[in-house]
Design a protein around this motif. Structure first.
Motif, mmCIF file in Angstrom:
data_model
loop_
_atom_site.group_PDB
_atom_site.id
_atom_site.type_symbol
_atom_site.label_atom_id
_atom_site.label_comp_id
_atom_site.label_asym_id
_atom_site.label_seq_id
_atom_site.Cartn_x
_atom_site.Cartn_y
_atom_site.Cartn_z
ATOM 1 N N ASP A 1 0.828 -1.205 0.000
ATOM 2 C CA ASP A 1 0.000 0.000 0.000
ATOM 3 C C ASP A 1 0.858 1.249 0.000
ATOM 4 O O ASP A 1 0.349 2.350 -0.190
ATOM 5 N N GLY B 1 -4.457 -3.308 -3.800
ATOM 6 C CA GLY B 1 -3.443 -3.764 -2.859
ATOM 7 C C GLY B 1 -2.050 -3.858 -3.432
ATOM 8 O O GLY B 1 -1.144 -4.334 -2.750
ATOM 9 N N ARG C 1 -2.653 -5.409 1.823
ATOM 10 C CA ARG C 1 -3.852 -5.095 2.597
ATOM 11 C C ARG C 1 -4.960 -6.115 2.372
ATOM 12 O O ARG C 1 -5.053 -6.737 1.297
ATOM 13 N N CYS D 1 -9.700 -2.386 0.848
ATOM 14 C CA CYS D 1 -9.726 -0.954 1.127
ATOM 15 C C CYS D 1 -10.412 -0.723 2.477
ATOM 16 O O CYS D 1 -10.895 -1.670 3.125
ATOM 17 N N ASP E 1 -7.179 4.524 4.930
ATOM 18 C CA ASP E 1 -6.727 3.954 3.655
ATOM 19 C C ASP E 1 -6.532 5.083 2.649
ATOM 20 O O ASP E 1 -7.301 6.057 2.644
ATOM 21 N N ASP E 2 -5.533 4.947 1.818
ATOM 22 C CA ASP E 2 -5.244 5.967 0.817
ATOM 23 C C ASP E 2 -6.370 6.104 -0.206
ATOM 24 O O ASP E 2 -6.627 7.181 -0.718
ATOM 25 N N HIS E 3 -7.058 5.019 -0.494
ATOM 26 C CA HIS E 3 -8.077 5.059 -1.538
ATOM 27 C C HIS E 3 -9.468 5.340 -0.983
ATOM 28 O O HIS E 3 -10.124 6.299 -1.369
ATOM 29 N N GLY F 1 -2.050 3.029 6.133
ATOM 30 C CA GLY F 1 -2.900 2.707 4.992
ATOM 31 C C GLY F 1 -2.432 3.279 3.676
ATOM 32 O O GLY F 1 -3.250 3.550 2.792
ATOM 33 N N GLY F 2 -1.120 3.454 3.513
ATOM 34 C CA GLY F 2 -0.598 3.998 2.262
ATOM 35 C C GLY F 2 -0.752 5.501 2.130
ATOM 36 O O GLY F 2 -0.615 6.051 1.044
ATOM 37 N N THR G 1 -5.391 -0.808 6.985
ATOM 38 C CA THR G 1 -5.941 -1.924 6.207
ATOM 39 C C THR G 1 -5.086 -3.182 6.273
ATOM 40 O O THR G 1 -5.477 -4.215 5.732
ATOM 41 N N THR G 2 -3.925 -3.106 6.922
ATOM 42 C CA THR G 2 -3.097 -4.300 7.115
ATOM 43 C C THR G 2 -3.027 -4.714 8.573
ATOM 44 O O THR G 2 -2.448 -5.759 8.897
#
Length: 502
Positions: A145, A171, A236, A239, A262-264, A308-309, A338-339
Motif C-alpha cells: 500500500d 493492494g 492489505r 480498502c 486507507d489511501d483510496h 494505509g498507504g 488496512t493491514t
C-alpha cells in the motif's frame, strides 16, 4: 536438475561459417554476426568457436513428467540423487523446451528443433526455438500500500530510465518496464541498462529500482519487496470500506466507532452500510476528505508510507471535527490501517477529546485477524512479448496460418514449458509468469534485446496443414544420438502439460 552431456554441443550450420583467419568463425544466428575466435564465445554467450566449428554452449533442456508403472505407482522422471538414463521413446512424457535451443533469427530457415513425438495416440509436433525480442516488456506487481511514486513517473535503474509507474491495482503498485523505446529508442546506455534490468528480473534475480520523485524499491520475483530499506510483510486485506464490511460484526459491541485509514477509501463504521445493518447510532466523528457514499471517504490524506498507504503518522489528525450534539464522553473509538500494522484505541474525555487507552482484548483480536487475513507481500514479474515477425517463418512458410492456429487453440504456445496468456487482437502477443519457468530461462543479445524460450505444440496433421516445415521434423528419440547436449529437468507440478490430456 540433472545434466547429461551427450556431446559438447550441436554444430550449427551457417552458410559460410569460416572467414579469413584460421581461428575465426562467423555466427549468423542473429543479425549481430559475431566473428568468434578459437575458444571464445559470441556476444550472447550462446554460441562459441570450438576447434574451428560453431557450437552451442548451453544444453537443450528436456522436461519430463512422472509416469505410472505397471503397479499404478507414480515414478518420477528424475529421482533424488539419481541421474537420467538418457533414453527417450516417441511416446515418452517428455517435453522439449526452447531453453538452450538457440535461434535462427531472422528466421529465413526452419527453427532449430522441430520435434515429433506421440502423446496418447496422437502424432504431435513441437517447434522449439529461442526468440529474440526487442518488442518486449516486463510487468511488475508489487504487493504494497505504500506510495512508490506518482503514475507515469519514470522508473530508474543505475540512473537510466527503464520504464514507468502505471495504474495501481487492488493492494498492489504496478510498474511497466522495458519496451522497444527504452531498448532501442534512447541512448545506448539506456538500452543496455534496460536490457540488463529486464534480464535480471526475468531470471528471478533482485534489482534495485528508483522511482523518480518517489521510493527506492528492491524487486525480485517471488520475494517480498523492500521499500526504502524496509521489507514489506503483507498486502492489505482490502480498502477501508471493504475492511469494515468484513469485520463490522466482530467490532460491534466493543467499539462505538471504527475508522479504517486507507489511501483510496477510508471507512467510517457508524456511517457505513455495515453500521446501519447493525443499528449503530451515529458517533458524530467527521473525517477529512471527500465523502463518496455513506461511510466512504476519498482523499483523506496524501499518498505516502504511513497508515494505509497515506502520509499520515498521527491518525487523529484526519479527524476534522467531533459534533458535540452527537458524540458523548466515553465514546470508544478504534482507528486501524488496512493491514493491521497500525492501530490505536481511544475514548472521548469530558471535552470530547480522544484520549489513547490500552487496546481492549476483543478489539486486539480483530486487529490481529486483519493482519492474519492479509496475504504475504510478494513481487510478481510477467514477461510480455510479441511472438510475430519472422519468428513464425521458422515454423511455417505461411506465417499467418500459425497466427490463426494459435488463436483457434489448435496450437499451444509455451515459454520454457510454462503456459502463456494470449492477448486478444492481432498478432501473437503472449504474457508469462516467470515463476512458472525454469531458472535462468532468459538470455540477451547486444542489439540490445532479450532472448526467451518459445515452443509451439500441435498435432502433426495440423502442422502439415498450416504449411509447417515437415521435412525438418526430428523424432524425439533421435535427440539422444550423441549430437545434442541435453539437460533433464522434472516437469513443474503446477504447469499444465502442453500436449493436452491429463
Amino acid at each position: 536438475m540433472t545434466e547429461t552431456r551427450i556431446a559438447p554441443a550441436v554444430e550449427a550450420a551457417p552458410p559460410d561459417p569460416k572467414e579469413k583467419g584460421a581461428d575465426i568463425v562467423r555466427c549468423d544466428a542473429c543479425p549481430v554476426l559475431c566473428r568468434i575466435r578459437e575458444g571464445r564465445s559470441g556476444a550472447c554467450d550462446r554460441y562459441a568457436n570450438e576447434g574451428g566449428k560453431l557450437v552451442r554452449t548451453d544444453p537443450l533442456v528436456l522436461m519430463g513428467r512422472s509416469i505410472e508403472n505397471e503397479t499404478g505407482e507414480l515414478v518420477p522422471f528424475l529421482k533424488d540423487g539419481e541421474g537420467w538414463s538418457g533414453k527417450l521413446t516417441a511416446d515418452a512424457p517428455v517435453f522439449v523446451s526452447g531453453i538452450g535451443a538457440t535461434t535462427t533469427y531472422p528466421d529465413y530457415k526452419p527453427a532449430p528443433f522441430i520435434v515429433g513425438s506421440r502423446w496418447q495416440g496422437v502424432d504431435t509436433v513441437t517447434v522449439v526455438t529461442e526468440g529474440i525480442f526487442s518488442y518486449c516488456s516486463v510487468k511488475v506487481k508489487i504487493d504494497t500500500d505504500r506510495h512508490l511514486g506518482p503514475e507515469q513517473a519514470s522508473v530508474l535503474c543505475d540512473g537510466e530510465p527503464v520504464g514507468h509507474v502505471t495504474t495501481a491495482e487492488y493492494g498492489s503498485q504496478m510498474l511497466s518496464l522495458g519496451g522497444v523505446r527504452h531498448l532501442t529508442g534512447g541512448s545506448k546506455k539506456e538500452g543496455v541498462v534496460t536490457c540488463a534490468t529486464m534480464l535480471s528480473l526475468c531470471n528471478k534475480e533482485a534489482v534495485e529500482l528508483e522511482i523518480d520523485g518517489g521510493a527506492k524499491v528492491v524487486v525480485q520475483a517471488g520475494q517480498a519487496p523492500i521499500v526504502d530499506g524496509e521489507a514489506e510483510e503483507r498486502m492489505r486485506v482490502g480498502c477501508g470500506s471493504a475492511t469494515i464490511g468484513i469485520f463490522a460484526q466482530q467490532w460491534h459491541g466493543h467499539a462505538d466507532e471504527v475508522i479504517v485509514v486507507d489511501d483510496h477509501i477510508t471507512g467510517v463504521l457508524s456511517e457505513h452500510q455495515a453500521g446501519a445493518y447493525l443499528d449503530m447510532k451515529p458517533a458524530g466523528i467527521r473525517v477529512r476528505g471527500r465523502k463518496s457514499t455513506p461511510g466512504r471517504y476519498f482523499q483523506v490524506a496524501e499518498p505516502g508510507s504511513g497508515w494505509g498507504g497515506t502520509d499520515i503518522t498521527d491518525p487523529l489528525s484526519i479527524i476534522q471535527k467531533i459534533d458535540p450534539k452527537t458524540a458523548w464522553p466515553g465514546l470508544r473509538l478504534l482507528m486501524v490501517s488496512t493491514t493491521g500494522e497500525d492501530a490505536i484505541y481511544c475514548e472521548l474525555d469530558g471535552d470530547l477529546v480522544p484520549v489513547p487507552k490500552v487496546m481492549p482484548d476483543p478489539l486486539q483480536i480483530v486487529v490481529d485477524r486483519i493482519a492474519e487475513n492479509c496475504e504475504p507481500a510478494l513481487c510478481s514479474v510477467a514477461f510480455v512479448a510479441g511472438a510475430g515477425g519472422s519468428l513464425r517463418a521458422g515454423v511455417t512458410e505461411n506465417p499467418v496460418r500459425l497466427t490463426r492456429s494459435v488463436r483457434d487453440a489448435l496450437t499451444r504456445v509455451t515459454m520454457g514449458g510454462a503456459p502463456c496468456y494470449l492477448w486478444p487482437g492481432g498478432g501473437i502477443t503472449v504474457m508469462v509468469d516467470v515463476m512458472k519457468m525454469p531458472d535462468n530461462s532468459f538470455g540477451s543479445v547486444p542489439t540490445p534485446a532479450l532472448v526467451a524460450p518459445l515452443e509451439f505444440t500441435m498435432p502433426r496433421q495440423d502442422f502439415a496443414r498450416l504449411g509447417g516445415h515437415t521435412g525438418s521434423i526430428v523424432p524425439l528419440e533421435d535427440l539422444t544420438d550423441g549430437r545434442v547436449a541435453l539437460r533433464a529437468e522434472a516437469w513443474p507440478a503446477g504447469n499444465p502439460w502442453p500436449m493436452g490430456g491429463a
